[in-house]
Design a protein around this motif. Structure first.
Motif, PDB file in Angstrom:
ATOM      1  N   ASP A 222      -4.182 -14.171   1.291  1.00  0.00           N
ATOM      2  CA  ASP A 222      -5.494 -13.436   1.313  1.00  0.00           C
ATOM      3  C   ASP A 222      -5.765 -12.840   2.867  1.00  0.00           C
ATOM      4  N   GLU A 223      -4.992 -13.138   3.752  1.00  0.00           N
ATOM      5  CA  GLU A 223      -5.067 -12.789   5.081  1.00  0.00           C
ATOM      6  C   GLU A 223      -4.093 -11.481   5.229  1.00  0.00           C
ATOM      7  N   GLU A 224      -3.114 -11.468   4.763  1.00  0.00           N
ATOM      8  CA  GLU A 224      -2.097 -10.145   4.916  1.00  0.00           C
ATOM      9  C   GLU A 224      -1.622  -9.521   3.592  1.00  0.00           C
ATOM     10  N   ILE A 225      -0.934 -10.569   2.921  1.00  0.00           N
ATOM     11  CA  ILE A 225      -0.255  -9.686   1.680  1.00  0.00           C
ATOM     12  C   ILE A 225      -1.263  -8.890   1.013  1.00  0.00           C
ATOM     13  N   LEU A 226      -2.331  -9.243   0.259  1.00  0.00           N
ATOM     14  CA  LEU A 226      -3.182  -8.523  -0.192  1.00  0.00           C
ATOM     15  C   LEU A 226      -4.115  -7.491   0.499  1.00  0.00           C
ATOM     16  N   PRO A 227      -4.445  -7.637   1.592  1.00  0.00           N
ATOM     17  CA  PRO A 227      -5.364  -6.806   2.405  1.00  0.00           C
ATOM     18  C   PRO A 227      -4.298  -5.670   3.192  1.00  0.00           C
ATOM     19  N   GLU A 231       0.356   0.063   1.362  1.00  0.00           N
ATOM     20  CA  GLU A 231       0.314   1.170   2.243  1.00  0.00           C
ATOM     21  C   GLU A 231       0.677   0.869   3.600  1.00  0.00           C
ATOM     22  N   TYR A 232       0.369  -0.415   3.921  1.00  0.00           N
ATOM     23  CA  TYR A 232       0.728  -1.166   5.270  1.00  0.00           C
ATOM     24  C   TYR A 232       2.320  -0.961   5.306  1.00  0.00           C
ATOM     25  N   ALA A 233       3.049  -1.764   4.330  1.00  0.00           N
ATOM     26  CA  ALA A 233       4.481  -2.000   4.407  1.00  0.00           C
ATOM     27  C   ALA A 233       5.196  -0.398   4.522  1.00  0.00           C
ATOM     28  N   LEU A 234       4.549   0.648   3.618  1.00  0.00           N
ATOM     29  CA  LEU A 234       5.200   1.855   3.898  1.00  0.00           C
ATOM     30  C   LEU A 234       5.011   2.501   5.295  1.00  0.00           C
ATOM     31  N   GLU A 235       3.677   2.377   5.807  1.00  0.00           N
ATOM     32  CA  GLU A 235       3.594   2.920   7.322  1.00  0.00           C
ATOM     33  C   GLU A 235       4.463   2.159   8.129  1.00  0.00           C
ATOM     34  N   GLN A 236       4.556   1.056   8.058  1.00  0.00           N
ATOM     35  CA  GLN A 236       5.498   0.035   8.868  1.00  0.00           C
ATOM     36  C   GLN A 236       6.668   0.486   8.875  1.00  0.00           C
ATOM     37  N   SER A 237       7.290   0.969   7.818  1.00  0.00           N
ATOM     38  CA  SER A 237       8.681   1.174   7.711  1.00  0.00           C
ATOM     39  C   SER A 237       8.899   2.771   8.475  1.00  0.00           C
ATOM     40  N   ARG A 238       7.876   3.430   8.388  1.00  0.00           N
ATOM     41  CA  ARG A 238       7.796   4.908   9.085  1.00  0.00           C
ATOM     42  C   ARG A 238       7.347   4.951  10.502  1.00  0.00           C
ATOM     43  N   TYR A 489     -12.626  -3.762  -0.418  1.00  0.00           N
ATOM     44  CA  TYR A 489     -12.773  -3.983   1.023  1.00  0.00           C
ATOM     45  C   TYR A 489     -11.764  -5.153   1.498  1.00  0.00           C
ATOM     46  N   ILE A 490     -11.338  -5.939   0.507  1.00  0.00           N
ATOM     47  CA  ILE A 490     -10.279  -7.141   0.935  1.00  0.00           C
ATOM     48  C   ILE A 490      -8.907  -6.886   0.138  1.00  0.00           C
ATOM     49  N   ARG A 491      -8.947  -5.980  -0.542  1.00  0.00           N
ATOM     50  CA  ARG A 491      -7.356  -5.851  -1.253  1.00  0.00           C
ATOM     51  C   ARG A 491      -7.035  -4.394  -1.145  1.00  0.00           C
ATOM     52  N   ALA A 492      -5.810  -4.077  -0.403  1.00  0.00           N
ATOM     53  CA  ALA A 492      -5.195  -2.734  -0.496  1.00  0.00           C
ATOM     54  C   ALA A 492      -4.916  -2.231  -1.886  1.00  0.00           C
ATOM     55  N   ARG A 493      -5.118  -1.106  -2.198  1.00  0.00           N
ATOM     56  CA  ARG A 493      -5.076  -0.482  -3.484  1.00  0.00           C
ATOM     57  C   ARG A 493      -3.352  -0.420  -3.823  1.00  0.00           C
ATOM     58  N   ALA A 494      -3.246  -0.905  -5.001  1.00  0.00           N
ATOM     59  CA  ALA A 494      -1.586  -1.062  -5.496  1.00  0.00           C
ATOM     60  C   ALA A 494      -1.230  -0.139  -6.664  1.00  0.00           C
ATOM     61  N   PHE A 495       0.054  -0.573  -6.992  1.00  0.00           N
ATOM     62  CA  PHE A 495       0.470   0.395  -8.028  1.00  0.00           C
ATOM     63  C   PHE A 495      -0.310   0.360  -9.311  1.00  0.00           C
ATOM     64  N   ILE A 496      -0.914  -0.891  -9.586  1.00  0.00           N
ATOM     65  CA  ILE A 496      -1.822  -0.806 -10.930  1.00  0.00           C
ATOM     66  C   ILE A 496      -3.178  -0.122 -10.615  1.00  0.00           C
ATOM     67  N   ASP A 497      -3.668   0.080  -9.377  1.00  0.00           N
ATOM     68  CA  ASP A 497      -4.738   1.035  -9.413  1.00  0.00           C
ATOM     69  C   ASP A 497      -4.297   2.469  -9.444  1.00  0.00           C
ATOM     70  N   ARG A 498      -3.400   2.964  -8.761  1.00  0.00           N
ATOM     71  CA  ARG A 498      -2.906   4.257  -8.828  1.00  0.00           C
ATOM     72  C   ARG A 498      -2.489   4.938 -10.161  1.00  0.00           C
ATOM     73  N   THR A 499      -1.915   3.726 -10.995  1.00  0.00           N
ATOM     74  CA  THR A 499      -1.451   4.348 -12.132  1.00  0.00           C
ATOM     75  C   THR A 499      -2.497   4.023 -13.375  1.00  0.00           C
TER      76      THR A 499
END
Length: 540
Positions: A222-227, A231-238, A489-499
């Motif tokens: 709840d501190e990193e994986i979900l918030p 998006e964070y992982a993608l930005e981190q890779s770039r 406010y506490i969970r970044a959007r994911a594949f389930i939201d975008r689809t």
């Protein structure tokens, strides 16, 4: 072997009297644990004896201040309303914590809940915020709780980890960790999962839940994986400023999604969300163990959000088409098993191993030996689409598995600023404090239900218990509604939201169907035709 309906015995709404008594016993341990910690923090005794003693004390509180609560618990009264917010014993119709005949005892729980509801206002919110900011809580305050956990069988190593984590957390972080973990679920459902997993041994179930809270904190669910999310992982890779290690961590996580190593699609015949895992895509060593574990948790947490009562579990299809020894890696398998046995107990409905080659037989013997018997009982082997159709409607099986669903996985990358609202930390914290106040009311309603249940030996008492349960359920529903307000406010959007599988406010969208028909599990389901017309029609 054909699919069976989701079991109801031992689940919410389908409890025997003995099972309900176990839930009450579990809550008593939780309430006692909370009271023990608060007693140590504020150096104030908790009224001993039946729960009615505590309600008698609470009924003396006339303002939402810590001083008023402490004075009430200490029994400090005067001949008029005091400056610390307590109401004198005489004016409250009570003597030595007992209700007098003038007021009667019939409605003590309801009256106390009325008082709690009245006190949970903006002033209370400000008091809570102030207390969270200024109150110091140390591991020493948890000494009695740790002693209790040892008696319940929690290992010293786990308790040591708890002490280390608690020493680094503020009171706000401690409370928020619990409030975030529950999410949209009924708290009783979480307790029941641990109870069923531990064969209704309340002590072991409490120990399991405590260990689970510790694991979530260590895993930073709840501190990193979900918030942070996708998006964070993608930005981190770039990110050109990121270190090579950070870039790899982001790329490793994102590549799991891009390659479609696993994906969530549709529901099985019993309404369980289905995750397909294409094992042939996995290459051992191509990603770090940490990135893979965080991805697995990300997937499980996504499923949690689209599971709706009475269904509480998900289905996994491990597709072994094209599998070879070069795809086999044991640590992720062990991690998944641990997740479903200890960290997400009673969350796996069935596990289908599809199209396994002969070479897998030796591997299966080893894996089967690691499995908890309950998890092992949920494993089924399938060879064809006809076999899968026994569990998942053929119309909802993707065409790559020879099903009739003309659907192919394609990863939709995060959209720019899709998580911009998460920067509004003021609204986030306000909603979280709202959640905390609803939580206080829920705990009070739970204590009232327990108090009345301990005295219910006649028709009138049974009726009173049912009224309190209804009142408690209404507060729990407020807790659920609050989560969906807080979620962006506490969970970044994911594949389930975008689809469109998960829509704002917790509604379920496309693919939310069973046997090809929309099915209502206490939440709204929208089909493609509804989405095209931008209408939100509730389906029966």
């Amino acid at each position: 072997m054909s699919s069976t309906a989701e079991p109801t015995s031992g689940h919410l709404g389908h409890l025997t009297p003995d099972q309900e008594s176990k839930v009450i016993e579990f809550w008593i341990i939780i309430l006692t644990s909370v009271a023990t910690v608060l007693s140590a923090v504020y150096d104030v005794p908790i009224p001993k004896g039946p729960p009615s003693k505590l309600f008698a004390a609470l009924d003396k509180i006339n303002e939402p201040t810590v001083e008023a609560i402490i004075s009430a618990l200490k029994g400090e009264d005067s001949n008029s309303e005091t400056s610390n917010g307590t109401v004198p014993t005489e004016l409250n119709g009570e003597t030595n914590g007992e209700t007098t005949a003038e007021n009667g005892t019939d409605n003590i729980e309801q009256k106390s809940l009325d008082k709690v509801d009245a006190l949970m206002n903006e002033n209370a919110k400000e008091t809570i915020i102030s207390e969270m900011a200024n109150r110091k809580v140390t591991p020493a305050h948890f000494a009695s709780l740790f002693s209790q956990l040892r008696e319940l069988g929690v290992q010293d190593a786990e308790i040591k980890s708890m002490e280390t984590i608690l020493s680094q957390m503020t009171p706000q972080e401690m409370c928020f960790a619990i409030l975030k973990m529950i999410k949209q679920e009924n708290p009783d459902s979480l307790l029941l999962r641990s109870l069923r997993a531990r064969k209704w041994d309340v002590g072991k179930a409490f120990s399991m839940m405590a260990s689970n809270i510790l694991w979530r904190k260590e895993m930073e669910v709840d501190e990193e994986i979900l918030p942070q999310g996708e998006e964070y992982a993608l930005e981190q890779s770039r990110n050109p400023k990121a270190t090579p290690k950070e870039k790899k961590a982001g790329a490793d996580f994102t590549n799991q999604l891009k390659t479609g190593k696993s994906f969530l699609h549709g529901f099985d015949r019993d309404g369980r969300p289905v995750i397909y895992v294409r094992v042939k895509i996995h290459k051992p060593g191509a990603q770090s163990e940490e990135a893979l574990e965080r991805y697995i948790v990300h997937c499980i947490e996504s499923v949690r959000l689209i599971v709706a009562p009475p269904v509480e579990t998900g289905t996994i299809v491990f597709d072994l088409t094209g599998f070879g020894l070069s795809n086999m890696e044991y640590p992720p398998v062990k991690f998944i098993l641990k997740c479903f046995e200890a960290n997400y107990p009673e969350s796996l409905g069935q596990l289908l191993i599809h199209n396994a080659p002969w070479i897998f037989s030796g591997i299966w013997k080893l894996i089967h030996g690691w499995m908890d018997p309950v998890v092992a009982s949920k494993v089924h082997f399938t060879r064809s689409v006809a076999d899968l159709d026994k569990f998942i409607p053929r119309t909802k099986i993707p065409k790559e598995f020879s099903g009739d669903d003309n659907w192919t996985y394609k990863y939709n990358e995060p959209v720019k600023d899709e998580n911009a609202v998460m920067k509004d930390t003021a609204t986030r914290d306000s909603l979280m404090y709202d959640r905390m106040m609803i939580g206080i009311r829920m705990i009070s309603a739970t204590a009232a239900w327990i108090s009345a249940s301990s005295q219910s030996d006649g028709k009138e008492e049974v009726s009173k218990v049912e009224e309190l349960k209804s009142r408690r359920n209404a507060v729990i529903d407020e807790f659920r509604v609050n989560y969906w307000k807080l979620d962006p406010y506490i969970r970044a959007r994911a594949f389930i939201d975008r689809t469109g599988m998960l829509l704002p406010g917790g509604e379920l969208g496309r693919d939310a169907s069973v046997n090809g028909q929309a099915k209502q599990f206490g939440r709204t389901f929208l089909m493609d035709s509804d989405l095209e017309g931008c209408q939100q029609n509730e389906r029966p």
